[in-house]
Enzyme design. Structure first.
Site, mmCIF file in Angstrom:
data_model
loop_
_atom_site.group_PDB
_atom_site.id
_atom_site.type_symbol
_atom_site.label_atom_id
_atom_site.label_comp_id
_atom_site.label_asym_id
_atom_site.label_seq_id
_atom_site.Cartn_x
_atom_site.Cartn_y
_atom_site.Cartn_z
ATOM 1 N N HIS A 1 0.904 -1.341 0.084
ATOM 2 C CA HIS A 1 0.171 -0.026 -0.194
ATOM 3 C C HIS A 1 0.596 1.286 -0.037
ATOM 4 C CE1 HIS A 1 -3.780 -2.236 1.817
ATOM 5 N NE2 HIS A 1 -3.445 -2.514 0.618
ATOM 6 N N THR B 1 -4.220 -7.580 11.187
ATOM 7 C CA THR B 1 -5.032 -7.103 9.915
ATOM 8 C C THR B 1 -6.534 -7.686 10.128
ATOM 9 O OG1 THR B 1 -5.336 -6.729 7.693
ATOM 10 C CG2 THR B 1 -4.334 -8.764 8.402
HETATM 11 C C1 BV8 Z 1 -8.109 -2.406 -5.441
HETATM 12 C C2 BV8 Z 1 -3.837 3.494 2.206
HETATM 13 C C3 BV8 Z 1 -8.560 -2.823 -7.920
HETATM 14 C C4 BV8 Z 1 -2.583 3.788 3.194
HETATM 15 C C5 BV8 Z 1 -5.255 1.672 2.103
HETATM 16 C C6 BV8 Z 1 -15.838 -4.790 -2.257
HETATM 17 C C7 BV8 Z 1 -15.404 -6.019 -2.219
HETATM 18 C C8 BV8 Z 1 -14.018 -6.361 -2.125
HETATM 19 C C9 BV8 Z 1 -13.363 -5.121 -2.311
HETATM 20 C C10 BV8 Z 1 -13.750 -4.083 -2.929
HETATM 21 C C11 BV8 Z 1 -15.264 -3.728 -2.638
HETATM 22 N N1 BV8 Z 1 -15.515 -2.571 -2.751
HETATM 23 C C12 BV8 Z 1 -14.149 -1.919 -3.108
HETATM 24 C C13 BV8 Z 1 -13.209 -2.853 -3.075
HETATM 25 C C14 BV8 Z 1 -12.067 -2.695 -3.202
HETATM 26 C C15 BV8 Z 1 -11.138 -2.000 -2.211
HETATM 27 C C16 BV8 Z 1 -11.633 -2.512 -0.713
HETATM 28 O O1 BV8 Z 1 -11.059 -3.742 -0.434
HETATM 29 N N2 BV8 Z 1 -12.430 -2.001 0.046
HETATM 30 C C17 BV8 Z 1 -12.847 -2.404 1.194
HETATM 31 C C18 BV8 Z 1 -13.133 -1.338 2.219
HETATM 32 C C19 BV8 Z 1 -14.330 -3.121 1.105
HETATM 33 N N3 BV8 Z 1 -9.775 -2.327 -2.279
HETATM 34 C C20 BV8 Z 1 -8.830 -1.322 -2.981
HETATM 35 O O2 BV8 Z 1 -9.384 -0.470 -3.582
HETATM 36 C C21 BV8 Z 1 -7.573 -1.594 -3.221
HETATM 37 N N4 BV8 Z 1 -7.452 -1.485 -4.751
HETATM 38 O O3 BV8 Z 1 -8.818 -3.248 -5.112
HETATM 39 O O4 BV8 Z 1 -7.833 -1.966 -6.825
HETATM 40 C C22 BV8 Z 1 -7.861 -2.285 -9.191
HETATM 41 C C23 BV8 Z 1 -7.717 -3.185 -10.180
HETATM 42 C C24 BV8 Z 1 -7.260 -2.923 -11.410
HETATM 43 C C25 BV8 Z 1 -6.588 -1.809 -11.616
HETATM 44 C C26 BV8 Z 1 -6.643 -0.768 -10.675
HETATM 45 C C27 BV8 Z 1 -7.645 -1.067 -9.255
HETATM 46 C C28 BV8 Z 1 -6.528 -0.588 -2.586
HETATM 47 C C29 BV8 Z 1 -6.792 -0.897 -1.075
HETATM 48 C C30 BV8 Z 1 -5.641 -0.176 -0.693
HETATM 49 C C31 BV8 Z 1 -6.224 1.207 0.199
HETATM 50 N N5 BV8 Z 1 -5.381 1.908 0.765
HETATM 51 N N6 BV8 Z 1 -4.492 2.415 2.815
HETATM 52 C C32 BV8 Z 1 -2.907 4.379 4.167
HETATM 53 O O5 BV8 Z 1 -3.345 5.366 4.299
HETATM 54 O O6 BV8 Z 1 -2.413 3.736 5.299
HETATM 55 S S1 BV8 Z 1 -6.177 0.319 3.095
HETATM 56 C C33 BV8 Z 1 -5.837 0.756 4.695
HETATM 57 O O7 BV8 Z 1 -6.631 -0.254 5.199
HETATM 58 C C34 BV8 Z 1 -4.581 0.412 5.056
HETATM 59 O O8 BV8 Z 1 -3.600 0.178 4.148
HETATM 60 C C35 BV8 Z 1 -4.585 -0.613 6.268
HETATM 61 O O9 BV8 Z 1 -3.303 -1.660 5.986
HETATM 62 C C36 BV8 Z 1 -5.512 -1.478 5.586
HETATM 63 C C37 BV8 Z 1 -6.342 -2.565 6.261
HETATM 64 O O10 BV8 Z 1 -6.354 -2.023 7.606
HETATM 65 P P1 BV8 Z 1 -5.554 -2.930 8.639
HETATM 66 O O11 BV8 Z 1 -4.126 -2.926 8.452
HETATM 67 O O12 BV8 Z 1 -6.218 -4.388 8.641
HETATM 68 O O13 BV8 Z 1 -5.855 -2.240 9.968
HETATM 69 P P2 BV8 Z 1 -7.208 -2.192 10.763
HETATM 70 O O14 BV8 Z 1 -7.437 -1.096 11.692
HETATM 71 O O15 BV8 Z 1 -8.292 -2.539 9.658
HETATM 72 O O16 BV8 Z 1 -7.202 -3.757 11.692
HETATM 73 C C38 BV8 Z 1 -6.209 -3.487 12.532
HETATM 74 C C39 BV8 Z 1 -6.269 -5.017 13.110
HETATM 75 O O17 BV8 Z 1 -5.265 -5.410 13.968
HETATM 76 C C40 BV8 Z 1 -7.694 -5.249 13.725
HETATM 77 O O18 BV8 Z 1 -8.131 -6.550 13.642
HETATM 78 C C41 BV8 Z 1 -7.209 -5.127 15.266
HETATM 79 O O19 BV8 Z 1 -8.128 -6.108 16.098
HETATM 80 C C42 BV8 Z 1 -5.895 -5.918 15.429
HETATM 81 N N7 BV8 Z 1 -5.032 -5.133 16.453
HETATM 82 C C43 BV8 Z 1 -5.183 -3.940 17.054
HETATM 83 N N8 BV8 Z 1 -4.091 -3.988 18.079
HETATM 84 C C44 BV8 Z 1 -3.589 -4.913 17.838
HETATM 85 C C45 BV8 Z 1 -3.997 -5.951 17.148
HETATM 86 N N9 BV8 Z 1 -3.500 -6.854 16.837
HETATM 87 C C46 BV8 Z 1 -2.425 -7.468 17.615
HETATM 88 N N10 BV8 Z 1 -1.840 -6.730 18.509
HETATM 89 C C47 BV8 Z 1 -2.416 -5.549 18.753
HETATM 90 N N11 BV8 Z 1 -1.621 -4.870 19.873
#
Ligand code: BV8
Length: 231
Positions: free
Chosen positions: A106, A173
């Protein structure tokens, strides 16, 4: 030859003080996702988006790696097989902890990208609206971050690793964002043992053969010790 592929998310950096996206008080709650992490959001309000990433770049520069980051670097160093580290995180804590060859799917806060010519350079601490590109001078500098709707980086390489790995571990994640959330299915189909290490069950927990719950700084070092003992 054993190959471990590891995917990390914001949870592995939580104990280093960097906000996660979906936990309470997460980054997204203060901003709507589409306002800060999309090309449309950047076009609509480039100042807001540059400020959002400037704040995260500053926080990331202050953060230090925690025992989970250090343990993964130790695994990479001491494991007899190959260890590939893929991260959704845009901080540099894996590298600060000693990891090498980290695939930032990312993007990275430390990198700037020219939207006009594709040139990349080390991002200044603060990026401005219409940040000039050092290569082509266009006022088109943007964070080198993969936004929603944009293709993640290193996908061919990542997919090749997933199809040939013997173990896949997802750490910190929530399994909400694709294509990263779908990696476990590719590894599982390739016959890899899939394990999730997370504070709580992710959205794709059912795709994993094994799950360990807890804080990354505690459960990741223990898991690495076991992986090294197995050898
Ligand atoms: C693409 C930018 C296509 C950087 C980010 C419907 C279905 C499927 C997919 C889609 C859909 N609608 C849209 C899509 C596509 C979309 C998507 O997935 N949307 C989701 C919301 C449904 N995806 C995209 O758009 C991707 N691109 O598909 O392109 C394409 C094809 C051809 C040509 C062109 C394009 C792009 C995705 C990237 C987006 N950018 N971030 C930034 O700002 O940082 S995503 C963002 O979320 C971050 O990168 C982050 O990494 C990512 C995921 O979040 P997590 O890392 O999991 O963090 P989160 O807070 O969610 O979870 C933390 C976890 O840790 C929790 O579970 C928690 O319990 C745990 N935790 C907390 N503390 C601890 C812990 N665990 C252990 N110890 C601890 N102490």
């Amino acid at each position: 030859m054993e190959k471990i592929v590891i995917l990390t998310g914001a949870g592995i950096s939580a104990e280093s003080g960097l906000g996660t996206f979906r936990d309470s008080g997460g980054l997204w709650e203060r901003h709507r996702i589409e306002d800060v992490a999309s090309p449309q959001g950047f076009a609509r309000d480039p100042g807001l988006v540059q400020r959002f990433y400037n704040a995260r770049r500053a926080a990331s520069a202050e953060a230090v790696p925690n025992p989970a980051h250090l343990a993964l670097a130790r695994l990479q160093r001491d494991f007899p097989g190959e260890v590939v580290l893929v991260t959704q995180n845009v901080d540099a804590l894996h590298e600060a902890g000693g990891a090498t060859g980290v695939l930032h799917m990312h993007g990275e806060l430390a990198s700037a990208l020219c939207a006009a010519c594709g040139h990349r350079w080390t991002a200044p601490a603060e990026m401005r609206v219409a940040e000039p590109c050092p290569a082509c001078s266009a006022p088109a500098g943007r964070p080198d971050i993969v936004w929603f709707g944009e293709m993640p980086y290193h996908m061919d390489e990542i997919l090749a690793h997933l199809e040939t790995c013997t173990c896949f571990a997802a750490i910190g994640t929530s399994g909400n964002v694709y294509p990263a959330a779908g990696f476990v299915q590719i590894a599982d189909a390739a016959g890899a043992h899939c394990v999730e290490l997370n504070l709580e069950a992710s959205s794709v927990r059912s795709d994993f053969a094994e799950a360990r719950e807890g804080r990354a700084s505690e459960i990741v070092p223990l898991w690495v010790d076991e992986m090294l003992a197995e050898g």
